[in-house]
Structures are given as structure tokens and as C-alpha cells.
Design a protein around this motif. Structure first.
Motif, PDB file in Angstrom:
ATOM      1  N   LYS A 129     -43.967  64.217  33.850  1.00 43.41           N
ATOM      2  CA  LYS A 129     -45.244  64.878  34.132  1.00 43.41           C
ATOM      3  C   LYS A 129     -45.154  65.845  35.302  1.00 43.41           C
ATOM      4  N   SER A 143     -43.673  58.195  44.983  1.00 41.41           N
ATOM      5  CA  SER A 143     -43.063  57.948  43.680  1.00 41.41           C
ATOM      6  C   SER A 143     -43.255  59.185  42.814  1.00 41.41           C
ATOM      7  N   ARG A 144     -42.592  59.205  41.669  1.00 40.87           N
ATOM      8  CA  ARG A 144     -42.722  60.393  40.828  1.00 40.87           C
ATOM      9  C   ARG A 144     -42.624  60.028  39.359  1.00 40.87           C
ATOM     10  N   ASP A 145     -43.195  60.915  38.557  1.00 37.58           N
ATOM     11  CA  ASP A 145     -43.085  60.847  37.109  1.00 37.58           C
ATOM     12  C   ASP A 145     -42.486  62.174  36.677  1.00 37.58           C
ATOM     13  N   ASN A 146     -41.195  62.182  36.433  1.00 32.30           N
ATOM     14  CA  ASN A 146     -40.509  63.435  36.123  1.00 32.30           C
ATOM     15  C   ASN A 146     -41.036  64.081  34.841  1.00 32.30           C
TER      16      ASN A 146
END
Length: 120
Positions: free
Chosen positions: A74, A69-72
Motif C-alpha cells: 500500500k 511499521s509499513r505496508d509495502n
């Protein structure tokens, strides 16, 4: 541009770990980002990654057990690893294809590895 990975460690078979990788520096865009691993005596292999085309690739050996998953906001990707097996033991490396701010073209970056050991 730097990639900082964290979250490795020793876990019992069947356990879980979450790896994190944050990209920092003067970044214009992150075109692809994910995780590779290298076990002793073996070649480095893809574990999971967001591709430049916007899809997600998983190694067959981790499908159904690992989730990327990702947190764009951050510039961070995560790898949730469940139902870990001894054969998942390896050094895990974060990889990203990044266009730095003010540069033309993208470049391949690697973080320092984080060791995951699955053992009883």
C-alpha cells in the motif's frame, strides 16, 4: 507523487494515537520513509523512519513508546504512538525519498503535517 498523512488529534497524556502516511502517484521505488515532527519554536526533528539501508531509526525521546511499521503493498507507513506525553505535542510530517516512475534519481517528498496535541 503525493504523501497523504492522517491520524492526528487531541489525546490525553498516557494515551495512544496511530498516524498513517500513504504515498501515491507514479512510483518506481520508495527508498526511505518516515516521520518528523516540529513543535512550536523548535526545529523539525526525526521521530522514526525506515532508512535507505533497510534499518529503522528512532529518536531517543520516543524509543520504547513509538513504533513505525509499513505496508509495502500500500506504499504506507504507520506510526503507533503509545504513552504519549505533553512534550510529544507537535505537527507531524511524513517524509519519503522516492524514485518516481520514469525518472532518474530519487527525490525528497513531504506531506502536509498532521497536528498531534497531548494535553489534559
Amino acid at each position: 507523487v503525493q504523501l497523504q498523512a492522517s491520524g492526528g488529534g487531541l489525546v490525553l497524556p498516557g494515551g495512544s494515537l496511530r498516524l498513517s502516511c500513504a504515498a501515491s502517484g507514479s512510483i518506481f521505488s520508495i527508498n526511505a520513509m518516515g516521520w518528523y515532527r516540529q513543535a512550536p519554536g523548535k526545529q523539525r526533528e526525526l521521530v522514526a523512519a525506515f532508512t535507505s539501508g533497510g534499518s529503522i531509526d528512532y529518536a531517543d525521546s520516543v524509543k520504547g513508546r513509538f513504533t513505525i511499521s509499513r505496508d509495502n503493498a500500500k506504499n504506507t507507513v504507520y506510526l503507533q504512538m503509545n504513552s504519549l506525553k505533553p512534550e510529544d505535542t507537535a505537527v507531524y510530517y511524513c517524509n519519503a525519498v522516492i524514485t518516481p516512475a520514469g525518472w532518474k534519481g530519487s527525490h525528497d517528498y513531504w506531506g502536509l503535517g498532521t497536528l498531534v496535541t497531548v494535553s489534559s
